[in-house]
Design an enzyme around this catalytic site. Structure first.
Site, PDB file in Angstrom:
ATOM      1  CG  ASP A 166      -1.947   0.970   1.034  1.00 55.63           C
ATOM      2  OD1 ASP A 166      -1.704   1.993   0.749  1.00 55.63           O
ATOM      3  OD2 ASP A 166      -3.136   0.616   1.625  1.00 55.63           O
ATOM      4  CG  HIS A 197      -4.619   2.634  -1.374  1.00 55.99           C
ATOM      5  ND1 HIS A 197      -4.887   2.673   0.205  1.00 55.99           N
ATOM      6  CD2 HIS A 197      -5.735   3.710  -2.029  1.00 55.99           C
ATOM      7  CE1 HIS A 197      -5.938   3.458   0.433  1.00 55.99           C
ATOM      8  NE2 HIS A 197      -6.250   4.204  -0.527  1.00 55.99           N
TER       9      HIS A 197
END
Length: 228
Positions: A166, A197
């Protein structure tokens, strides 16, 4: 195809998108927005949950900034707008509006769940620590590592989906989350190796169909356990 309703909270009225199931399973969900407003991605997610029997409601949490924000993640200009809205957004008043949405749903449903994505992932976490929700699911929530002290005896059952790569939640943040949330039997954290993400955002740059499907399967199983 859903409709819009007006929800009245302590600070005023705001709109919410409602997806009504054809075959209700007796459960309701608050679907918590990303930084792009109540856009097609969020409405489609609510529709998917409705197809699975949930009454799904997406409150307009940016209404204090500007009601009805609806943009995509497809252009740099829209990203700039989204980050501007995010910078102006007050997390604490957002939770107030989420509680108002829960109150709206609890008029007809004894148990209500919440599921949030990105900014909504953080809000879903705080929904578990601050509200009367029954159970909550967080997808790649940003900033949770700075609010670990909120977890306590009042925290409702919570499921977190974390992407190992992420770009908004780095390795240190992920390590802090794992350490800070360990030992809590009612909190479960899954890490999706190699994913970035917003891996569950259809049409997004980092969308991963397999990861999204696995996370959704785990989400539904979690709600089956806690909202039954």
């Amino acid at each position: 195809m859903g409709a819009y309703v007006t929800i009245t909270g302590p600070d005023g009225e705001f709109q919410a998108y409602v997806a009504t199931p054809n075959r209700p399973n007796g459960r309701a969900l608050v679907v918590i927005q990303e930084i792009f407003g109540v856009n097609k991605v969020m409405r489609d997610l609510a529709d998917v949950y409705a197809e699975q029997g949930y009454l799904a409601v997406v409150p307009d949490l940016f209404w204090r900034i500007q009601p009805g924000i609806d943009i995509t993640d497809q252009t740099p200009e829209e990203w700039q707008k989204a980050f501007d809205y995010f910078g102006k957004f007050n997390v604490d008043t957002g939770i107030v509006d989420i509680q108002a949405t829960i109150d709206y749903l609890q008029k007809t449903h004894q148990k209500v769940g919440a599921v949030g994505y990105c900014l909504g992932g953080l809000l879903a976490y705080l929904t578990a620590t601050r509200t009367s929700i029954t159970a909550s699911v967080s997808y790649y929530g940003v900033g949770i590592q700075d609010r670990l002290a909120e977890v306590g005896p009042q925290t409702k059952p919570l499921l977190l989906h974390v992407a190992s790569e992420d770009s908004f939640v780095n390795k240190d943040a992920q390590a802090a989350m794992k350490t800070g949330l360990s030992g809590q039997d009612h909190i479960h954290l899954y890490v999706y190796d190699g994913l970035d993400h917003a891996f569950a955002r259809i049409g997004g740059q980092h969308y991963d169909a397999a990861g999204a499907a696995l996370a959704h399967q785990r989400t539904i199983a979690f709600f089956d356990e806690h909202l039954s």
